[in-house]
Design a protein around this motif. Structure first.
Motif, PDB file in Angstrom:
ATOM      1  N   MET A 249      35.252  35.191  57.741  1.00  0.00           N
ATOM      2  CA  MET A 249      35.894  36.111  56.914  1.00  0.00           C
ATOM      3  C   MET A 249      36.919  36.234  57.031  1.00  0.00           C
ATOM      4  O   MET A 249      38.174  36.846  55.720  1.00  0.00           O
ATOM      5  N   GLN A 250      37.958  35.701  57.613  1.00  0.00           N
ATOM      6  CA  GLN A 250      39.385  36.144  57.302  1.00  0.00           C
ATOM      7  C   GLN A 250      39.647  35.147  56.031  1.00  0.00           C
ATOM      8  O   GLN A 250      40.580  35.546  56.048  1.00  0.00           O
ATOM      9  N   GLN A 251      39.415  34.539  55.813  1.00  0.00           N
ATOM     10  CA  GLN A 251      39.607  34.184  54.174  1.00  0.00           C
ATOM     11  C   GLN A 251      39.368  34.209  52.774  1.00  0.00           C
ATOM     12  O   GLN A 251      39.947  34.908  52.186  1.00  0.00           O
ATOM     13  N   THR A 252      38.046  35.225  53.087  1.00  0.00           N
ATOM     14  CA  THR A 252      37.793  36.366  52.374  1.00  0.00           C
ATOM     15  C   THR A 252      38.822  37.559  52.303  1.00  0.00           C
ATOM     16  O   THR A 252      39.517  37.635  51.113  1.00  0.00           O
ATOM     17  N   TRP A 253      38.902  38.290  53.453  1.00  0.00           N
ATOM     18  CA  TRP A 253      39.961  39.265  53.513  1.00  0.00           C
ATOM     19  C   TRP A 253      41.595  39.047  52.996  1.00  0.00           C
ATOM     20  O   TRP A 253      41.909  39.546  52.590  1.00  0.00           O
ATOM     21  N   ARG A 254      42.281  37.353  52.969  1.00  0.00           N
ATOM     22  CA  ARG A 254      43.322  37.039  53.253  1.00  0.00           C
ATOM     23  C   ARG A 254      43.427  37.272  51.001  1.00  0.00           C
ATOM     24  O   ARG A 254      44.237  36.771  50.452  1.00  0.00           O
ATOM     25  N   LEU A 255      41.558  36.608  50.465  1.00  0.00           N
ATOM     26  CA  LEU A 255      41.640  36.404  49.427  1.00  0.00           C
ATOM     27  C   LEU A 255      42.858  37.883  48.863  1.00  0.00           C
ATOM     28  O   LEU A 255      43.196  38.065  47.625  1.00  0.00           O
ATOM     29  N   PHE A 256      41.518  39.347  48.719  1.00  0.00           N
ATOM     30  CA  PHE A 256      41.923  40.290  48.686  1.00  0.00           C
ATOM     31  C   PHE A 256      42.786  41.528  48.897  1.00  0.00           C
ATOM     32  O   PHE A 256      43.487  41.403  48.450  1.00  0.00           O
ATOM     33  N   ASP A 257      43.441  40.482  50.400  1.00  0.00           N
ATOM     34  CA  ASP A 257      45.493  40.702  50.198  1.00  0.00           C
ATOM     35  C   ASP A 257      45.353  40.631  49.354  1.00  0.00           C
ATOM     36  O   ASP A 257      46.629  40.835  48.720  1.00  0.00           O
ATOM     37  N   ARG A 258      45.362  39.558  49.047  1.00  0.00           N
ATOM     38  CA  ARG A 258      46.581  38.636  47.689  1.00  0.00           C
ATOM     39  C   ARG A 258      45.652  39.531  46.869  1.00  0.00           C
ATOM     40  O   ARG A 258      46.815  39.807  45.739  1.00  0.00           O
ATOM     41  N   LEU A 259      44.836  39.903  46.421  1.00  0.00           N
ATOM     42  CA  LEU A 259      44.388  41.141  45.080  1.00  0.00           C
ATOM     43  C   LEU A 259      44.910  41.926  44.818  1.00  0.00           C
ATOM     44  O   LEU A 259      44.863  42.592  43.592  1.00  0.00           O
ATOM     45  N   ALA A 260      45.447  42.257  46.073  1.00  0.00           N
ATOM     46  CA  ALA A 260      45.320  43.793  46.204  1.00  0.00           C
ATOM     47  C   ALA A 260      45.650  44.687  44.598  1.00  0.00           C
ATOM     48  O   ALA A 260      45.114  45.659  44.252  1.00  0.00           O
ATOM     49  N   SER A 261      47.385  44.266  44.638  1.00  0.00           N
ATOM     50  CA  SER A 261      48.342  44.921  43.742  1.00  0.00           C
ATOM     51  C   SER A 261      47.369  45.182  42.211  1.00  0.00           C
ATOM     52  O   SER A 261      48.088  45.149  40.598  1.00  0.00           O
ATOM     53  N   SER A 262      46.772  43.575  41.854  1.00  0.00           N
ATOM     54  CA  SER A 262      45.919  43.914  40.806  1.00  0.00           C
ATOM     55  C   SER A 262      44.556  43.821  40.481  1.00  0.00           C
ATOM     56  O   SER A 262      43.671  44.300  39.251  1.00  0.00           O
ATOM     57  N   TYR A 263      44.000  44.238  41.299  1.00  0.00           N
ATOM     58  CA  TYR A 263      42.372  44.325  42.159  1.00  0.00           C
ATOM     59  C   TYR A 263      42.398  45.466  41.132  1.00  0.00           C
ATOM     60  O   TYR A 263      42.687  46.717  41.415  1.00  0.00           O
ATOM     61  N   ASP A 264      41.181  45.454  39.938  1.00  0.00           N
ATOM     62  CA  ASP A 264      40.313  46.158  39.249  1.00  0.00           C
ATOM     63  C   ASP A 264      41.295  47.229  38.794  1.00  0.00           C
ATOM     64  O   ASP A 264      41.736  48.295  37.780  1.00  0.00           O
TER      65      ASP A 264
ATOM     66  N   ASN B 236      40.899  37.455  25.091  1.00  0.00           N
ATOM     67  CA  ASN B 236      40.181  36.169  26.069  1.00  0.00           C
ATOM     68  C   ASN B 236      41.922  36.042  27.164  1.00  0.00           C
ATOM     69  O   ASN B 236      41.205  35.821  28.210  1.00  0.00           O
ATOM     70  N   ASP B 237      42.599  36.177  26.892  1.00  0.00           N
ATOM     71  CA  ASP B 237      43.898  36.610  28.174  1.00  0.00           C
ATOM     72  C   ASP B 237      43.994  37.672  28.627  1.00  0.00           C
ATOM     73  O   ASP B 237      43.671  37.906  30.164  1.00  0.00           O
ATOM     74  N   VAL B 238      42.798  38.791  28.444  1.00  0.00           N
ATOM     75  CA  VAL B 238      42.933  39.575  29.743  1.00  0.00           C
ATOM     76  C   VAL B 238      41.046  39.300  29.678  1.00  0.00           C
ATOM     77  O   VAL B 238      41.160  39.473  31.462  1.00  0.00           O
ATOM     78  N   LEU B 239      41.092  38.541  29.413  1.00  0.00           N
ATOM     79  CA  LEU B 239      39.816  38.049  30.481  1.00  0.00           C
ATOM     80  C   LEU B 239      39.941  37.109  31.516  1.00  0.00           C
ATOM     81  O   LEU B 239      39.243  37.553  32.224  1.00  0.00           O
ATOM     82  N   TRP B 240      41.401  36.512  30.983  1.00  0.00           N
ATOM     83  CA  TRP B 240      41.204  35.177  32.332  1.00  0.00           C
ATOM     84  C   TRP B 240      42.107  36.359  33.268  1.00  0.00           C
ATOM     85  O   TRP B 240      41.631  35.628  34.062  1.00  0.00           O
ATOM     86  N   ARG B 241      42.798  37.054  32.584  1.00  0.00           N
ATOM     87  CA  ARG B 241      43.748  37.784  33.898  1.00  0.00           C
ATOM     88  C   ARG B 241      42.463  38.614  34.821  1.00  0.00           C
ATOM     89  O   ARG B 241      42.486  39.166  35.934  1.00  0.00           O
ATOM     90  N   TRP B 242      41.199  39.030  33.719  1.00  0.00           N
ATOM     91  CA  TRP B 242      40.301  39.650  34.771  1.00  0.00           C
ATOM     92  C   TRP B 242      39.878  38.725  35.721  1.00  0.00           C
ATOM     93  O   TRP B 242      39.814  38.661  36.760  1.00  0.00           O
TER      94      TRP B 242
END
Length: 252
Positions: free
Chosen positions: A1-16, A197-203
Motif C-alpha cells: 500500500m505504501q507504493q500505491t498511496w505514494r503514486l496517488f500522492d504524486r498525482l494529486a494535483s492532476s488526478y481527474d 491524443n495529447d489529452v489522451l496521453w496526459r489522462w
C-alpha cells in the motif's frame, strides 16, 4: 500500500483534472446508490471527491478517507462541509472510526489496489450500522470505440512488465461480500470527451494507469506512448462501464 498511496500522492494535483473521468463515474455511482438526505456516508479512497461531491449535493453527511495527503489536502479545501481523514497506513488496517457509525460505505476503484481487500471490506462492515449498505466497484465490462483499442494496447504491452509490475488485481466480489445480505450488481458508467491524443496521453498518466507505464522498461515505455499518441479516436468519447457490487449489513 505504501507504493500505491505514494503514486496517488504524486498525482494529486492532476488526478481527474485532465478530463473528469472519475467525477463522471462518481455521479453514476451515487445515483445508483440513491442515498437520502442526512445519510451518514463514508467515502473510502475518496481521491479528489468523485463520490464526495454528489453525496454532499444530496445532503449526505460525508466522511472522506484517503491514504494520500495530497488528495486529502485538496479534498478538505474543496469540500469544507465534509469530514476529511488521512489514513496513511492503508485500509488493510483497522479504520480509525467508531463501529456502526455509517449508513453507507462506498469504495470506488480502490479495493483492488489494497494490500488486503478482505480486511478492508471487514473494516467497512464494522463501521456500518445494522441495515447499512456497502458498495464497491469491481470488474470492468467490454469497451467499444477507441477505448477497446486502448485496452488492446495494455494487453499487448503487459508481457513487458516485471514480476509484480503495475498495480491492482482481479477481485472476487461474491467472496469479499460474504458477510453481507442482498448482494447484487449494478452497472455504472462514465462518458467523457477526449479531444486529441495529447489529452489522451496526459489522462493515461494522471491516474492509476501511470503505474503500468512507469513499470515498463524504457524501450517498451516509449513505444507504448507512441502507440497511445497514434491511436485513432473516432468520435473521441471515452466510455467505460464497471460493476458496482452492493451488499447490506444484516440487522440481526
Amino acid at each position: 500500500m505504501q507504493q500505491t498511496w505514494r503514486l496517488f500522492d504524486r498525482l494529486a494535483s492532476s488526478y481527474d483534472e485532465v478530463v473528469p473521468f472519475f467525477a463522471s463515474f462518481g455521479r453514476s455511482i451515487v445515483s445508483a446508490l440513491d442515498p437520502p438526505p442526512g445519510c451518514r456516508f463514508l467515502d473510502l479512497g475518496a481521491g479528489r471527491g468523485a463520490l464526495t461531491d454528489p453525496a454532499l449535493a444530496r445532503g449526505c453527511r460525508v466522511t472522506a478517507v484517503d491514504a494520500a495527503p495530497g488528495m486529502t489536502e485538496r479534498l478538505a479545501a474543496a469540500y469544507p462541509s465534509a469530514t476529511v481523514l488521512t489514513f496513511s497506513l492503508g485500509f488493510s488496517d483497522e479504520l480509525p472510526l467508531p463501529a456502526a457509525s455509517f449508513d453507507l460505505v462506498a469504495a470506488a476503484f480502490v479495493v483492488h489496489v489494497l494490500d488486503d481487500p478482505a480486511a478492508a471490506v471487514a473494516s467497512a462492515h464494522r463501521v456500518l450500522a445494522p441495515g447499512g449498505r456497502f458498495a464497491m466497484t469491481g470488474g470492468g465490462h467490454p469497451s467499444s470505440g477507441f477505448v477497446s483499442g486502448l485496452d488492446d494496447l495494455f494487453a499487448t504491452f503487459t508481457p513487458h512488465l516485471p514480476p509484480g509490475g503495475s498495480m491492482g488485481a482481479l477481485l472476487p466480489p461474491a467472496a469479499l461480500l460474504a458477510g453481507f445480505d442482498d448482494v447484487h450488481e449494478v452497472i455504472v458508467t462514465s462518458e467523457v470527451h477526449i479531444p486529441d491524443n495529447d489529452v489522451l496521453w496526459r489522462w493515461v498518466m494522471s491516474h492509476g494507469y501511470r503505474a503500468f507505464v512507469e513499470d515498463l522498461p524504457p524501450g517498451p515505455r516509449a513505444s507504448f506512448e507512441d502507440h497511445v499518441r497514434e491511436l485513432p479516436l473516432g468520435d473521441g468519447m471515452l466510455r467505460r462501464s464497471s460493476s458496482l457490487w452492493i451488499g447490506t449489513k444484516p440487522s440481526g
